[in-house]
Design a protein around this motif. Structure first.
Motif, mmCIF file in Angstrom:
data_model
loop_
_atom_site.group_PDB
_atom_site.id
_atom_site.type_symbol
_atom_site.label_atom_id
_atom_site.label_comp_id
_atom_site.label_asym_id
_atom_site.label_seq_id
_atom_site.Cartn_x
_atom_site.Cartn_y
_atom_site.Cartn_z
ATOM 1 N N SER B 182 0.824 -1.158 -0.026
ATOM 2 C CA SER B 182 -0.033 0.045 0.132
ATOM 3 C C SER B 182 0.650 1.215 0.097
ATOM 4 O O SER B 182 2.190 1.183 0.166
ATOM 5 N N PRO B 183 0.272 2.509 -0.325
ATOM 6 C CA PRO B 183 1.176 3.733 -0.074
ATOM 7 C C PRO B 183 1.535 3.713 1.281
ATOM 8 O O PRO B 183 2.693 4.398 1.340
ATOM 9 N N TRP B 184 0.990 3.297 1.947
ATOM 10 C CA TRP B 184 1.528 3.527 3.718
ATOM 11 C C TRP B 184 3.069 2.894 3.677
ATOM 12 O O TRP B 184 3.898 3.313 4.276
ATOM 13 N N GLY B 185 3.109 1.763 3.128
ATOM 14 C CA GLY B 185 4.246 0.787 3.187
ATOM 15 C C GLY B 185 5.236 1.509 2.451
ATOM 16 O O GLY B 185 6.492 1.617 2.564
ATOM 17 N N ARG B 186 4.953 2.309 1.334
ATOM 18 C CA ARG B 186 5.868 3.038 0.174
ATOM 19 C C ARG B 186 6.523 4.180 1.237
ATOM 20 O O ARG B 186 7.546 4.343 1.033
ATOM 21 N N VAL B 187 5.684 4.758 1.958
ATOM 22 C CA VAL B 187 6.139 5.791 2.886
ATOM 23 C C VAL B 187 7.222 5.345 3.752
ATOM 24 O O VAL B 187 8.364 5.823 3.933
ATOM 25 N N LEU B 188 6.973 4.083 4.371
ATOM 26 C CA LEU B 188 7.932 3.609 5.460
ATOM 27 C C LEU B 188 9.155 3.181 4.734
ATOM 28 O O LEU B 188 10.253 3.494 5.103
ATOM 29 N N LYS B 189 8.956 2.646 3.488
ATOM 30 C CA LYS B 189 10.458 2.275 2.624
ATOM 31 C C LYS B 189 11.078 3.565 2.315
ATOM 32 O O LYS B 189 12.289 3.631 2.432
ATOM 33 N N GLY B 190 10.309 4.773 2.149
ATOM 34 C CA GLY B 190 10.906 5.722 1.615
ATOM 35 C C GLY B 190 11.628 6.483 2.994
ATOM 36 O O GLY B 190 12.765 6.915 3.142
ATOM 37 N N ILE B 191 11.253 6.238 4.366
ATOM 38 C CA ILE B 191 11.673 6.552 5.343
ATOM 39 C C ILE B 191 12.922 5.902 5.596
ATOM 40 O O ILE B 191 14.006 6.373 6.088
ATOM 41 N N ARG B 192 12.892 4.749 5.177
ATOM 42 C CA ARG B 192 13.994 3.850 5.599
ATOM 43 C C ARG B 192 15.117 4.182 4.746
ATOM 44 O O ARG B 192 16.548 4.392 5.097
ATOM 45 N N GLU B 193 14.895 4.703 3.393
ATOM 46 C CA GLU B 193 15.953 5.248 2.625
ATOM 47 C C GLU B 193 16.515 6.815 2.776
ATOM 48 O O GLU B 193 17.711 6.800 2.872
ATOM 49 N N ASP B 194 15.569 7.620 3.327
ATOM 50 C CA ASP B 194 15.987 8.910 3.522
ATOM 51 C C ASP B 194 14.965 9.561 4.218
ATOM 52 O O ASP B 194 14.078 9.995 3.177
ATOM 53 N N GLU B 195 14.820 9.867 5.428
ATOM 54 C CA GLU B 195 13.801 10.516 5.957
ATOM 55 C C GLU B 195 13.596 11.860 5.890
ATOM 56 O O GLU B 195 12.346 12.280 5.772
ATOM 57 N N GLU B 196 14.654 12.538 5.467
ATOM 58 C CA GLU B 196 14.485 13.856 5.178
ATOM 59 C C GLU B 196 13.697 13.961 3.695
ATOM 60 O O GLU B 196 12.836 15.009 3.672
ATOM 61 N N ALA B 197 14.005 13.306 2.866
ATOM 62 C CA ALA B 197 13.349 13.462 1.631
ATOM 63 C C ALA B 197 12.104 13.305 1.593
ATOM 64 O O ALA B 197 11.144 13.924 1.133
ATOM 65 N N VAL B 198 11.609 12.388 2.683
ATOM 66 C CA VAL B 198 10.129 11.889 2.717
ATOM 67 C C VAL B 198 9.393 13.045 3.361
ATOM 68 O O VAL B 198 8.229 13.398 3.197
ATOM 69 N N ARG B 199 10.027 13.818 4.354
ATOM 70 C CA ARG B 199 9.512 14.954 4.877
ATOM 71 C C ARG B 199 9.310 16.069 4.056
ATOM 72 O O ARG B 199 8.392 16.885 4.124
#
Lengths: 296, 334
Positions: B182-199
């Motif tokens: 889900s998009p929820w999981g995609r956000v988590l993976k994004g945070i794993r890669e680089d949380e500043e980018a996700v922010r």
């Protein structure tokens, strides 16, 4: 401080946009239609006053370049304005709403989206997933709704279509299923910019978009930045290379030692002795406007 | 030495209740470490809080079994909030430090004589009473029946724990499957890669990290229940840091951020572990190896040496684990 009226006719740059034509070239000058207004923003690291901006306005719908020598506080100001760092004091508003004290994700939701000097491509995600992540207001980004695909599948389809459109524009569509980490440095810059556009911002803040990008891609990046303005977005970008600044910006803000030391059209700024001093040091008689501070 | 005996007992362990408890804890850790990039070194603490919550609520407070399960789960949520609120805004290593310390504090509290009226102290909760009567009463298998799988056999009680354990594994994997696509999981993976980018893309990173910590912690709690129910006892030393590190080994062996990674890793690890223990014990008994290398007292530590060596070799030759994708590791992350 140079208080003289801008004499640049825009003949060289060709970008002295209408609304900014009559604006005086002096630090902190009011703009006819400012989207971002900052007042008294300061930030110190220990004894060093990294940012000390008394007043700054950014014109809506224009491309504004933020230049200055290394350590002038450009990126720090970016971080403060976008909520990635907290100022010691100061107020600023974006599109009429105060942003002081807002956290980074709230700033982004209000329509001001940034990119980073050191590119932050999400390496172990595909290019397409990078893009989809950029879309705002996704129902499936809530945990419970995310568990039920029919609640977000439609939106996902729309976002994917929009992502593919943007990727085609940035010539990354062929790479959409590859990991973002496998892209070249320049492609990552493009991806980061495209991803920021997925958020449908009103203002884009680009921190050194051309750093480390090869000359061929630089031209295409410049073209993309100009397109943003044509679409009505406001662009504020940090850049070292004066030639590039000259090419695309409508307005240039120069920082030195944390303060805004000059403002104006590209031509007037490059002829400003204060700017030349800041870049090359005082007692330098040559007018070397193309002093590129290359630290990519 | 009876090779078939060693093999079948290791196989029994690889399918049995203990493996299931580890697997469920490791699935929770996969959310933390594999998908969200959270360094939780205190998964044992979540399992312990839930197990003690269940045991104390039933045996000491006399509450119903079902209510006690909810209390155990609530305990895990409270622990996640306590650990997450101060640390999730900080760098990843702070969570690691706080979680490993918290898990040890919980275990020490369980061992302490001060609270032994409630916890039973270092021998576990058995002295204060049984807590799984309701669970045992629900056993659907007929009296005297046992699960016979050819070379291995499970008792009726174990079969019931296994039925519940495998159902929980299936449930956890289903939740993971749905959440991570889900998009929820995609956000988590994004945070794993680089949380500043996700922010920078307008996501409330703190909130997502907290949700991930709570969800993985709840899976850890389910694992704790399986430990407790399989033994009708909550022993503090079950929840030592070893539990967490076994889960990490299982996760990395199977492949982090892969749906079936933790389950495959748990089965394989627990099989190999028990196979080695059995083999070395038999070899020590036969006295065929020099005594500087192996005696009955040395076989335990030697298992750890060999497992450690295996782990090092795994990280050198297949760092992505069995189900992992080598491409991901060859990427220059950041």
């Amino acid at each position: 401080m140079s208080g003289e009226e801008s004499t640049a006719s825009g003949a060289v740059a060709g970008t002295a946009a209408g609304p900014l034509a009559g604006v005086a070239a002096q630090p902190g000058v009011p703009k006819p239609d400012a989207i971002l207004v900052a007042d008294g923003v300061t930030r110190s690291f220990g004894g060093l006053r990294a940012v000390d901006v008394a007043h700054l306005e950014v014109q809506r719908g224009a491309i504004t370049a933020l230049i200055g020598p290394n350590g002038a506080g450009k990126t720090t100001l970016f971080n403060l304005l976008t909520g990635f760092d907290r100022p010691d004091s100061g107020e600023w508003s974006f599109d009429g709403r105060s942003l002081a004290g807002r956290r980074a994700h709230q700033v982004a939701r209000s329509g001001m989206v940034r990119t980073f000097q050191l590119t932050k491509a999400l390496s172990r995600m595909t290019v397409l997933d990078n893009m989809r992540l950029g879309a705002m207001g996704q129902a499936g980004e809530s945990f419970w709704r995310g568990l039920i695909p029919p609640l977000w599948a439609g939106q996902e389809k729309e976002n994917t279509a929009r992502a593919m459109d943007l990727l085609r524009r940035f010539k990354l569509d062929a790479k959409c299923h590859e990991y973002a980490g496998s892209l070249s440095g320049g492609q990552r810059k493009l991806l980061e910019m495209a991803r920021a556009l997925m958020a449908q911002p009103t203002m884009v803040m680009l921190d050194e978009p051309m750093a480390g990008v090869n000359p061929a891609l630089t031209q295409s990046l410049l073209g993309h930045v100009k397109e943003l303005r044509e679409e009505g977005m406001t662009v504020l970008f940090v850049e070292h290379d004066m030639d590039m600044v000259h090419d695309i910006s409508d307005w240039v803000v120069v920082m030195g030692q944390g303060r805004v030391i000059a403002e104006g059209t590209p031509d007037s700024v490059m002829a400003d002795p204060e700017v030349i001093d800041a870049y090359l040091g005082k007692h330098h008689d040559d007018v070397a406007t193309d002093s590129s501070e290359g630290d990519s | 030495m009876d090779f078939l005996q060693i093999l079948s007992s290791a196989l029994q362990q690889a399918l049995g209740p203990t493996m299931l408890a580890y697997a469920i804890c490791a699935i929770g850790l996969n959310i933390h470490f594999g998908y969200a990039g959270l360094l939780n070194f205190g998964q044992a603490g979540f399992a312990a809080v839930a197990a003690y919550g269940l045991a104390i609520s039933v045996a000491y407070l006399g509450l119903s079994f079902w209510l006690s399960l909810l209390i155990g789960l609530a305990g895990a949520v409270v622990l996640a909030l306590l650990l997450g609120v101060p640390t999730l805004r900080l760098r990843a290593d702070y969570l690691a430090i706080v979680t490993i310390a918290a898990a040890e504090i919980i275990r020490r509290l369980g061992r302490s004589t001060t609270f032994s009226d409630y916890t039973g102290g270092s021998d576990g909760t058995r002295p204060i009473g049984s807590f799984n009567d309701s669970f045992v009463a629900l056993n659907p298998f007929p009296q005297g029946w046992s699960l016979d799988l050819g070379i291995i056999r499970f008792t009726r009680a174990d079969a019931w724990v296994m039925l519940v354990g495998w159902a929980l594994v299936a449930f956890c994997l289903l939740v993971m499957f749905l959440a991570m696509r889900s998009p929820w999981g995609r956000v988590l993976k994004g945070i794993r890669e680089d949380e500043e980018a996700v922010r920078s893309l307008g996501k409330n990173v703190f909130s997502y990290k907290m949700q991930a910590l709570v969800l993985g912690g709840l899976f850890g709690a389910l694992g704790g229940f399986v430990f407790a129910l399989a033994r009708d006892n909550v022993q503090p030393d079950t929840f030592s840091t070893e539990l967490t590190f076994y889960c990490y080994v299982m996760l990395i062996l199977g492949g982090a951020a892969r749906l079936f990674g933790p389950l495959l890793g748990a089965m394989l690890f627990w099989f190999l572990y028990n196979f080695l223990v059995g083999t070395l014990n038999d070899l020590a008994g036969l006295q065929v190896l020099p005594t500087w290398l192996l005696t009955t007292t040395k076989s335990g530590p030697l298992v750890y040496v060999l497992m450690g060596l295996g782990m090092v070799l795994l990280l050198i030759y297949r760092p992505q684990g069995i189900l992992g994708d080598k491409r991901e590791l060859s990427l220059d992350v950041r």
